[in-house]
Write a protein that holds these residues in place. Structure first.
Motif, PDB file in Angstrom:
ATOM      1  N   GLU A 125      42.397  46.648  41.900  1.00  0.00           N
ATOM      2  CA  GLU A 125      41.013  47.048  42.180  1.00  0.00           C
ATOM      3  C   GLU A 125      40.492  48.023  41.132  1.00  0.00           C
ATOM      4  O   GLU A 125      39.363  47.884  40.637  1.00  0.00           O
ATOM      5  N   TRP A 126      41.295  49.045  40.788  1.00  0.00           N
ATOM      6  CA  TRP A 126      40.817  50.057  39.825  1.00  0.00           C
ATOM      7  C   TRP A 126      40.651  49.449  38.439  1.00  0.00           C
ATOM      8  O   TRP A 126      39.713  49.801  37.717  1.00  0.00           O
ATOM      9  N   ARG A 127      41.516  48.540  38.076  1.00  0.00           N
ATOM     10  CA  ARG A 127      41.398  47.897  36.761  1.00  0.00           C
ATOM     11  C   ARG A 127      40.177  46.992  36.698  1.00  0.00           C
ATOM     12  O   ARG A 127      39.476  46.947  35.686  1.00  0.00           O
ATOM     13  N   SER A 128      39.957  46.259  37.778  1.00  0.00           N
ATOM     14  CA  SER A 128      38.762  45.411  37.820  1.00  0.00           C
ATOM     15  C   SER A 128      37.501  46.245  37.715  1.00  0.00           C
ATOM     16  O   SER A 128      36.551  45.875  37.021  1.00  0.00           O
ATOM     17  N   TYR A 129      37.490  47.396  38.390  1.00  0.00           N
ATOM     18  CA  TYR A 129      36.308  48.254  38.357  1.00  0.00           C
ATOM     19  C   TYR A 129      36.015  48.721  36.933  1.00  0.00           C
ATOM     20  O   TYR A 129      34.858  48.672  36.476  1.00  0.00           O
ATOM     21  N   ARG A 130      37.048  49.158  36.234  1.00  0.00           N
ATOM     22  CA  ARG A 130      36.830  49.629  34.858  1.00  0.00           C
ATOM     23  C   ARG A 130      36.317  48.512  33.959  1.00  0.00           C
ATOM     24  O   ARG A 130      35.425  48.732  33.130  1.00  0.00           O
ATOM     25  N   GLU A 131      36.855  47.322  34.141  1.00  0.00           N
ATOM     26  CA  GLU A 131      36.459  46.189  33.296  1.00  0.00           C
ATOM     27  C   GLU A 131      35.070  45.674  33.655  1.00  0.00           C
ATOM     28  O   GLU A 131      34.230  45.421  32.779  1.00  0.00           O
ATOM     29  N   ARG A 132      34.816  45.525  34.944  1.00  0.00           N
ATOM     30  CA  ARG A 132      33.571  44.890  35.370  1.00  0.00           C
ATOM     31  C   ARG A 132      32.351  45.789  35.235  1.00  0.00           C
ATOM     32  O   ARG A 132      31.236  45.292  35.022  1.00  0.00           O
ATOM     33  N   THR A 133      32.528  47.090  35.371  1.00  0.00           N
ATOM     34  CA  THR A 133      31.379  47.969  35.181  1.00  0.00           C
ATOM     35  C   THR A 133      30.944  47.996  33.721  1.00  0.00           C
ATOM     36  O   THR A 133      29.819  48.386  33.404  1.00  0.00           O
ATOM     37  N   LYS A 134      31.824  47.567  32.818  1.00  0.00           N
ATOM     38  CA  LYS A 134      31.474  47.492  31.398  1.00  0.00           C
ATOM     39  C   LYS A 134      30.961  46.115  31.004  1.00  0.00           C
ATOM     40  O   LYS A 134      29.947  45.986  30.306  1.00  0.00           O
ATOM     41  N   SER A 135      31.662  45.069  31.456  1.00  0.00           N
ATOM     42  CA  SER A 135      31.357  43.718  30.957  1.00  0.00           C
ATOM     43  C   SER A 135      30.554  42.869  31.943  1.00  0.00           C
ATOM     44  O   SER A 135      30.124  41.767  31.602  1.00  0.00           O
ATOM     45  N   GLY A 136      30.359  43.349  33.171  1.00  0.00           N
ATOM     46  CA  GLY A 136      29.571  42.602  34.140  1.00  0.00           C
ATOM     47  C   GLY A 136      30.413  41.903  35.190  1.00  0.00           C
ATOM     48  O   GLY A 136      31.634  41.818  35.087  1.00  0.00           O
ATOM     49  N   ILE A 137      29.745  41.391  36.215  1.00  0.00           N
ATOM     50  CA  ILE A 137      30.394  40.718  37.341  1.00  0.00           C
ATOM     51  C   ILE A 137      30.367  39.211  37.102  1.00  0.00           C
ATOM     52  O   ILE A 137      29.290  38.623  36.965  1.00  0.00           O
ATOM     53  N   PRO A 138      31.531  38.545  37.041  1.00  0.00           N
ATOM     54  CA  PRO A 138      31.532  37.091  36.856  1.00  0.00           C
ATOM     55  C   PRO A 138      31.221  36.373  38.166  1.00  0.00           C
ATOM     56  O   PRO A 138      31.836  36.640  39.197  1.00  0.00           O
ATOM     57  N   LEU A 139      30.246  35.478  38.140  1.00  0.00           N
ATOM     58  CA  LEU A 139      29.862  34.720  39.327  1.00  0.00           C
ATOM     59  C   LEU A 139      30.035  33.223  39.063  1.00  0.00           C
ATOM     60  O   LEU A 139      29.644  32.723  38.002  1.00  0.00           O
ATOM     61  N   GLN A 140      30.603  32.522  40.032  1.00  0.00           N
ATOM     62  CA  GLN A 140      30.733  31.074  39.914  1.00  0.00           C
ATOM     63  C   GLN A 140      29.360  30.420  40.001  1.00  0.00           C
ATOM     64  O   GLN A 140      28.424  30.962  40.596  1.00  0.00           O
TER      65      GLN A 140
END
Length: 365
Positions: free
Chosen positions: A327-342
């Motif tokens: 969860e913490w790793r996803s947060y760091r990555e996604r707040t920078k690069s965006g949320i991937p949506l299908q």
């Protein structure tokens, strides 16, 4: 159809909040519901975030959820409370009930709330993190509509019934445990179906009770399996865990339990027999200071984290993870690069935007 297009996290929050406001949900409640959903997307829990907005939207549009609930304390004895959620969004009722548990913990050292007459509350992990902000230990669980077969059964009788706990640490990240009592969350089967992929063996049964790797065969009359899957995998443990969650969340609160839990999906016909009100949640908080000095506990938690993280990984694995690391790793990555949506999720958002006149969120890729 495009897959995994990235969207700006803040733009997604604005979109969700405007959708909730569209139905007359008060501004503070709309912001709260948005925060719960956004937590999932921002922390890599794709099955419980904006992908669920279509269902909440449909339920609100059909008048099946109260947009302005008045959360009521029905019964109270010192540190324990029974609450009626007035058929509100679980995304709103849940945080308010966790706040009650936290307040009780501040007064009595611990607090527990059983709530009925509520709806799907998003990712369970959101709630214990509320307690951690106070240096408390937090726990949350909920029953859900039937989708899981009992141990040695093939009929849907229990929900995925997740449970989550969080423990504060000092310099290390919060230890967060958030998992379904089934082998996998139903939303992950939906993700595989949307992506046209097979699912691993041991997740599901088809309508005949046979193991299947085809998502659509589970969705169309099959069932998920309890954590552990089979007799050989000790599936009775997941079954017992699901039962505990169901009893604490629903039997104790006065909600619908087991196979009688109301359906979350808008296209599910009726709810069948009802034995209570809505679905149920259970929240608890414990003040660490009642057990030992808070600073000492948090420093000891740091040592716990470091010790496990330093253990030897399996061949081919880079490291041993601590609960909460993904969860913490996803947060760091996604707040920078965006949320991937299908692509299917994006199509759902476009349909909502067209119907409501709310502008689509902007993309980052």
């Amino acid at each position: 159809m495009e897959e995994n297009v990235r969207y700006d996290p803040k733009a997604l929050r604005v979109f969700m909040e405007r959708v909730f406001l569209h139905f007359g949900i008060p501004e503070n409640d709309a912001r709260l519901a948005t925060d719960v959903l956004a937590y999932s997307d921002e922390h890599g829990i794709d099955s419980h975030g904006i992908a669920r907005l279509k269902t909440y939207y449909g339920l609100l549009r059909a008048g099946r959820i109260n947009p302005k609930p008045r959360v009521k304390l029905i019964r109270e004895k010192h540190a324990v409370v029974q609450v009626d959620g007035d058929n509100g969004l679980g995304l709103v009722v849940g945080p308010k009930c966790m706040d009650i548990a936290i307040e009780k913990a501040g007064n009595y050292g611990s607090g527990s709330v059983a709530v009925c007459h509520t709806n799907h509350f998003g990712a369970a992990g959101y709630y214990p993190l509320m307690a951690v902000k106070h240096d408390f230990i937090g726990m949350a669980m909920t029953n859900t509509s039937k989708g899981v077969a009992p141990f040695l059964g093939k009929e849907r009788m229990l929900g995925t019934n997740p449970v989550a706990m969080a423990f504060p640490a000092d310099k290390e990240p919060t230890v967060l445990m958030d998992f379904a009592s089934s082998t996998v969350a139903y939303g992950k089967v939906e993700i595989a179906r949307r992506a046209g992929k097979k699912i691993p063996e041991g997740w599901c049964l088809d309508a005949n009770g046979d193991a299947t790797t085809a998502p659509e065969k589970m969705i169309n009359g099959g069932a998920l399996l309890p954590l552990g899957s089979s007799r050989e995998g000790s599936g009775h443990k997941g079954y017992c865990l699901a039962g505990m969650v169901d009893i604490l969340s629903a039997v104790l609160s006065g909600a619908n339990w087991g196979p009688f839990a109301i359906p979350f999906a808008i296209d599910t016909v009726g709810g069948g027999r009802q034995v209570g009100k809505g679905i149920g949640h259970f929240f608890s908080a414990w003040d660490v200071d009642g057990f030992r000095e808070v600073g000492e506990f948090k420093q000891e938690m740091d040592q716990w984290v470091k010790t496990l993280r330093a253990s030897i990984p399996l061949p081919g694995e880079a490291e041993v993870l601590i609960p909460g690391d993904p969860e913490w790793r996803s947060y760091r990555e996604r707040t920078k690069s965006g949320i991937p949506l299908q692509g299917e999720v994006v199509a759902d958002l476009k349909a909502i935007a067209q119907e409501t006149g709310i502008a689509m969120p902007h993309r980052t890729s």
